[in-house]
Design a protein around this motif. Structure first.
Motif, PDB file in Angstrom:
ATOM      1  N   TYR A 149       0.849  -1.203   0.000  1.00 20.46           N
ATOM      2  CA  TYR A 149       0.000   0.000   0.000  1.00 20.46           C
ATOM      3  C   TYR A 149       0.871   1.234   0.000  1.00 20.46           C
ATOM      4  O   TYR A 149       2.064   1.178   0.275  1.00 20.46           O
ATOM      5  CB  TYR A 149      -0.921   0.008   1.226  1.00 20.46           C
ATOM      6  N   ARG A 150       0.245   2.365  -0.340  1.00 23.32           N
ATOM      7  CA  ARG A 150       0.947   3.654  -0.239  1.00 23.32           C
ATOM      8  C   ARG A 150       0.247   4.575   0.738  1.00 23.32           C
ATOM      9  O   ARG A 150       0.781   4.929   1.761  1.00 23.32           O
ATOM     10  CB  ARG A 150       1.000   4.339  -1.601  1.00 23.32           C
ATOM     11  N   LYS A 151      -0.989   4.901   0.407  1.00 21.51           N
ATOM     12  CA  LYS A 151      -1.682   5.884   1.236  1.00 21.51           C
ATOM     13  C   LYS A 151      -2.470   5.196   2.340  1.00 21.51           C
ATOM     14  O   LYS A 151      -2.662   3.987   2.328  1.00 21.51           O
ATOM     15  CB  LYS A 151      -2.643   6.708   0.355  1.00 21.51           C
ATOM     16  N   ASP A 152      -2.926   6.033   3.267  1.00 14.65           N
ATOM     17  CA  ASP A 152      -3.638   5.506   4.428  1.00 14.65           C
ATOM     18  C   ASP A 152      -4.888   4.725   4.059  1.00 14.65           C
ATOM     19  O   ASP A 152      -5.197   3.706   4.656  1.00 14.65           O
ATOM     20  CB  ASP A 152      -4.003   6.644   5.390  1.00 14.65           C
ATOM     21  N   ASP A 153      -5.642   5.255   3.060  1.00 13.66           N
ATOM     22  CA  ASP A 153      -6.881   4.559   2.714  1.00 13.66           C
ATOM     23  C   ASP A 153      -6.580   3.207   2.085  1.00 13.66           C
ATOM     24  O   ASP A 153      -7.287   2.229   2.291  1.00 13.66           O
ATOM     25  CB  ASP A 153      -7.753   5.429   1.789  1.00 13.66           C
ATOM     26  N   VAL A 184      -0.508  -8.875  -1.214  1.00 15.73           N
ATOM     27  CA  VAL A 184      -1.812  -8.366  -1.631  1.00 15.73           C
ATOM     28  C   VAL A 184      -1.805  -6.834  -1.590  1.00 15.73           C
ATOM     29  O   VAL A 184      -1.382  -6.230  -0.610  1.00 15.73           O
ATOM     30  CB  VAL A 184      -2.957  -8.975  -0.779  1.00 15.73           C
ATOM     31  N   GLY A 185      -2.202  -6.229  -2.713  1.00 14.99           N
ATOM     32  CA  GLY A 185      -2.244  -4.777  -2.822  1.00 14.99           C
ATOM     33  C   GLY A 185      -3.566  -4.332  -3.437  1.00 14.99           C
ATOM     34  O   GLY A 185      -4.390  -5.175  -3.796  1.00 14.99           O
ATOM     35  N   PRO A 186      -3.750  -3.041  -3.557  1.00 19.67           N
ATOM     36  CA  PRO A 186      -5.010  -2.512  -4.081  1.00 19.67           C
ATOM     37  C   PRO A 186      -5.358  -3.068  -5.467  1.00 19.67           C
ATOM     38  O   PRO A 186      -6.501  -3.394  -5.735  1.00 19.67           O
ATOM     39  CB  PRO A 186      -4.747  -0.994  -4.164  1.00 19.67           C
TER      40      PRO A 186
END
Length: 450
Positions: free
Chosen positions: A262-266, A315-317
């Motif tokens: 992930y990158r951002k908080d959401d 696992v990513g977005p």
RNA sequence: CGGGACGUGGCGCAGCCCGGUAGCGCACCUGAAUGGGGUUCAGGGGGUCGCGGGUUCAAAUCCCGCCGUCCCGACCA
């Protein structure tokens, strides 16, 4: 811990009970069994005093006034102190068998140590039993050898050759010693576990007697058997590679590590929620979500590979959007290092994949061992070539003379690892002694050992 | 006990031969940007150079002694 728990389970299933006996053994106990004296006198840690005393220059020395009448030996093994107790507990054949195990640290002051394989102090389990008959003791010794083998192959994915030790290699004080011998990646042998039929040797020294069914007085028959943290070294040297440890799945503390991307908080929130779902779906499998911030995914990949975790799920977005995950196995076989697979497929197949991975590791280790095992060697020169070169296990005939055994040791440093059990013997059986050429009376496995 | 090597920030090492007052990588701290295979940039903290003695204007460096560690061997279930 997983290894110990699994072994304990098997010990219980075979009727044994865990117990704990004293750390210190009176020196006179060790003196009682002659072979035992010879075996352990040279490597003892000895308690001679009970107090320290400050000297004028602020140092501490053993207080001469506190010198013990009889020194205490830190147990190198517990036969003597346990059979001393057994003797007090047994009166009648009805009190037999006694079936105990203890996990304990023991000390053997070897001249030279080797990390994991021969440390001064090591943790092991030692089983000790007393039986009414020779045959019962023999069956027990063989049963526990079988338990060890089943554990090493079934849990550590470490194939072993089982067999009996030669007289010169057997346990100090045993009638017969059985062993599990594994082959490391440098082709040297590692004795991974032993089981001894002690006969009545200790019973006679410790007056471990009982009234038999027929009314006579008889000495009990003992066995002892043990595996130690040496197995951990064996595991490392069996499966490990240049990237680090390779854990066999059945004893891997973490079987599947999940690395969220992930990158951002959401995104983080989304991905961690998915990771939690995956963990829940993999119930029964030992999982870990590596949610450490401030570490890049790449750094995590390397770390978990070094620690030998069998499977990694990334696992990513993007994966969540596609309903997929990335799956990577510690030792890939045929496939790409990373596979992009539907999430449901991976979750549904994970248990089976772990089983397959175990089989893969066991087969791989067995293939390596077999490729470095030599049979049908009947020339001593050829034998020396092998031992001076690649090494490995050599199956060959032996006349059972201690002279031939000693000559091999002097010439090549190889020793008889065991007289293999039937399953491992060559067909046809070797006819001549590898060393002297006389008729062979048995087959032996020779190798350089740790 | 015999043979060999090595002791320099927490870890791994360079510097020693040819003396001039200690450096690199990793780790650690701060900030910003990064984030799907060991992130980047900028800044920062941290070392009695194993111990003792000697030579010298000056010693991590040269000399002597000691201590310790590791490797090989003897030993070893």
């Amino acid at each position: 811990e997983l290894m110990r728990d699994r072994l304990d389970l098997r010990f219980r299933e075979t009727g044994h009970q865990n117990a704990y006996f004293p750390l210190f053994i009176p020196q006179s106990f060790l003196e009682r069994e002659a072979a035992h004296v010879e075996g352990f006198a040279k490597e003892a840690a000895i308690v001679t005093h009970t107090r320290l005393k400050a000297t004028d220059d602020g140092k501490l020395i053993p207080d001469p006034a506190s010198k013990l009448e009889e020194p205490l030996i830190v147990r190198p093994t517990s036969e003597t102190i346990i059979y001393e107790m057994f003797a007090k507990w047994v009166q009648s054949y009805r009190d037999l068998p006694l079936l105990y195990n203890q996990w304990a640290n023991v000390v053997r002051w070897e001249m030279r140590t080797r990390l994991f394989l021969r440390t001064t102090e090591f943790l092991w389990q030692e089983g000790h039993t007393a039986h009414a008959t020779h045959d019962e003791a023999e069956a027990e010794a063989l049963q526990m050898l079988g338990v060890y083998r089943e554990f090493m192959e079934g849990y550590l994915a470490m194939p072993v050759v089982v067999g009996q030790k030669s007289d010169s290699e057997k346990f100090a004080g045993a009638l017969r010693t059985y062993t599990c011998e594994a082959m490391m990646q440098d082709n040297r042998a590692l004795q991974n576990g032993t089981s001894h039929n002690l006969g009545q040797n200790f019973a006679k020294q410790f007056e471990l007697k009982f009234a038999s069914e027929s009314g006579g007085e008889e000495y009990a028959w003992n066995t002892s058997w043990g595996v130690s943290t040496r197995m951990v070294g064996g595991l490392v040297m069996t499966h490990g590679d240049d990237k680090g440890l390779v854990m066999p799945p059945r004893v891997a503390p973490i079987q599947v590590v999940i690395v969220p991307i992930y990158r951002k908080d959401d995104e983080r929130e989304l991905v961690l929620a998915k990771a939690a779902e995956i963990v829940a779906a993999l119930g029964g499998i030992r999982t870990h979500v590596d949610d450490r911030d401030k570490l890049t995914p790449g750094a995590k990949f390397f770390e978990w590979e070094m620690k030998g975790v069998p499977f990694r799920i990334e696992v990513g977005p993007k994966d969540i959007a596609k309903g997929q995950v990335v799956l990577a196995r510690r030792i890939p076989e045929g496939e790409e290092r990373k596979q992009f697979l539907p999430e449901a497929d991976v979750l549904g197949s994970m248990a089976q994949r772990l089983e397959d991975y175990h089989t893969f590791l066991l087969d791989r280790a067995r293939a390596r061992r077999d490729a470095n095992s030599h049979r049908g060697i009947d020339s001593y020169d050829r034998f020396r070539e092998i031992m001076e070169g690649p090494g490995g296990f050599v199956y060959a005939g032996w006349c059972e003379s201690a002279e031939c055994e000693e000559k091999v040791k002097e010439d090549t440093k190889a020793t008889i690892r065991c007289l293999p059990s039937e399953e491992f013997r060559s067909d046809p059986a070797p006819a001549k002694c590898l060393v002297c050429g006389a008729d062979a009376t048995t087959e032996a496995v020779w190798a350089k050992a740790y």
